[in-house]
Design a protein around this motif. Structure first.
Motif, PDB file in Angstrom:
ATOM      1  N   LYS A 151       0.845  -1.192   0.000  1.00 11.50           N
ATOM      2  CA  LYS A 151       0.000   0.000   0.000  1.00 11.50           C
ATOM      3  C   LYS A 151       0.885   1.248   0.000  1.00 11.50           C
ATOM      4  O   LYS A 151       1.949   1.281   0.622  1.00 11.50           O
ATOM      5  CB  LYS A 151      -0.925   0.021   1.219  1.00 11.50           C
ATOM      6  N   THR A 152       0.423   2.252  -0.713  1.00 14.64           N
ATOM      7  CA  THR A 152       1.204   3.488  -0.839  1.00 14.64           C
ATOM      8  C   THR A 152       0.454   4.715  -0.333  1.00 14.64           C
ATOM      9  O   THR A 152       1.065   5.774  -0.175  1.00 14.64           O
ATOM     10  CB  THR A 152       1.595   3.723  -2.306  1.00 14.64           C
ATOM     11  N   THR A 153      -0.844   4.602  -0.100  1.00 11.54           N
ATOM     12  CA  THR A 153      -1.629   5.758   0.348  1.00 11.54           C
ATOM     13  C   THR A 153      -2.249   5.471   1.716  1.00 11.54           C
ATOM     14  O   THR A 153      -2.821   4.399   1.939  1.00 11.54           O
ATOM     15  CB  THR A 153      -2.745   6.083  -0.662  1.00 11.54           C
ATOM     16  N   PRO A 166      -3.560  11.131   6.086  1.00  8.77           N
ATOM     17  CA  PRO A 166      -2.474  12.048   6.487  1.00  8.77           C
ATOM     18  C   PRO A 166      -2.388  12.270   7.993  1.00  8.77           C
ATOM     19  O   PRO A 166      -1.351  12.735   8.481  1.00  8.77           O
ATOM     20  CB  PRO A 166      -2.840  13.351   5.762  1.00  8.77           C
ATOM     21  N   SER A 196       4.821  -1.402   3.132  1.00 15.53           N
ATOM     22  CA  SER A 196       3.673  -0.535   3.413  1.00 15.53           C
ATOM     23  C   SER A 196       3.965   0.388   4.590  1.00 15.53           C
ATOM     24  O   SER A 196       3.624   1.581   4.563  1.00 15.53           O
ATOM     25  CB  SER A 196       2.431  -1.385   3.694  1.00 15.53           C
ATOM     26  N   ASN A 204       6.156   3.080   3.409  1.00 17.41           N
ATOM     27  CA  ASN A 204       5.456   4.024   2.540  1.00 17.41           C
ATOM     28  C   ASN A 204       4.636   5.063   3.307  1.00 17.41           C
ATOM     29  O   ASN A 204       4.250   6.083   2.729  1.00 17.41           O
ATOM     30  CB  ASN A 204       4.552   3.267   1.561  1.00 17.41           C
ATOM     31  N   THR A 205       4.358   4.814   4.590  1.00 16.25           N
ATOM     32  CA  THR A 205       3.633   5.819   5.372  1.00 16.25           C
ATOM     33  C   THR A 205       4.490   7.047   5.637  1.00 16.25           C
ATOM     34  O   THR A 205       3.971   8.152   5.794  1.00 16.25           O
ATOM     35  CB  THR A 205       3.175   5.254   6.728  1.00 16.25           C
ATOM     36  N   ARG A 244      -3.436  -2.184   4.688  1.00 19.94           N
ATOM     37  CA  ARG A 244      -3.678  -0.807   5.132  1.00 19.94           C
ATOM     38  C   ARG A 244      -4.215  -0.780   6.558  1.00 19.94           C
ATOM     39  O   ARG A 244      -3.748  -0.007   7.400  1.00 19.94           O
ATOM     40  CB  ARG A 244      -4.663  -0.116   4.187  1.00 19.94           C
TER      41      ARG A 244
END
Length: 213
Positions: A44-46, A49, A106, A109-110, A198
């Motif tokens: 996962k990349t998104t 926020p 993942s 990526n956060t 995620r």
């Protein structure tokens, strides 16, 4: 265990194996298995926020998995009691190892964690993420043509150095493939696992943040 895609696929596979088997008997050579197609899933990349930024280090252990899922082969169940596998197709890594790899990527990526890695890199961690891969298969009902992908992960966050369980949670997702083609099945695996990845990452960061505070 029996590999399975369809009755037509099984018959075609049997016909293909019949020729080299007869050659082996006549010429004394061993039949060669056809090469498998390798499939990989994505991290996962998104992420939201507002995930907390943490200053602790995390080791992601390889998930435990029962023997039927601890394999490179892509599992499919047509009844509750038997695991079969898609013929001529394999994951690029054993399923538990692949999930571990994707979890580490993942988390990275956060951009919210100081350091995360596997046990093998010798990282001195503040927390360890232990998990069990309880479901990782396609499921096809009798008479059906479109399988449903089921992924389930039990996660435990372990505080170091006391090896104390901070919290545990279960994450499960089901995604129906677009059709019965293998690429569609793999795409559904990617979607189902992606949702589990995620949720696991978010839960870990939030839980660890509260525990460290």
């Amino acid at each position: 265990m029996t590999k399975h895609i369809s009755r037509r696929g099984l018959l075609r596979g049997a016909a293909m194996l019949a020729v080299p088997a007869s050659l082996a008997a006549c010429n004394g050579i061993l039949p060669q298995a056809p090469p498998s197609n390798l499939y990989a899933l994505s991290p996962k990349t998104t992420f939201p926020p507002d995930l907390p930024r943490v200053n602790w280090q995390l080791v992601v252990e390889e998930p435990f998995a029962a023997g039927g899922l601890d394999t490179h082969r892509i599992a499919i169940m047509t009844n509750p009691y038997e695991i079969k596998y898609y013929a001529g197709a394999r994951w690029a890594e054993r399923a538990p190892r692949m999930v571990q790899t994707l979890l580490v990527e993942s988390f990275e990526n956060t951009g919210k964690i100081v350091a995360v890695g596997r046990q093998s890199i010798g990282l001195r961690s503040d927390f360890n993420l232990k998990s069990e891969l309880r479901e990782f298969q396609a499921e096809l009902k009798e008479g059906g043509t479109t399988p449903e992908i089921r992924v389930a992960l039990n996660a435990k966050l372990i505080g170091q150095p006391r090896q104390q369980i901070v919290a545990s949670a279960n994450f499960e997702r089901r995604v129906r493939a677009k059709d019965g083609e293998l690429l569609s099945v793999v795409a559904a695996f990617d979607e189902a696992l992606g949702q589990v990845l995620r949720e696991t990452v978010q839960w870990t960061l939030l839980t660890g943040s509260r525990a460290s505070a």
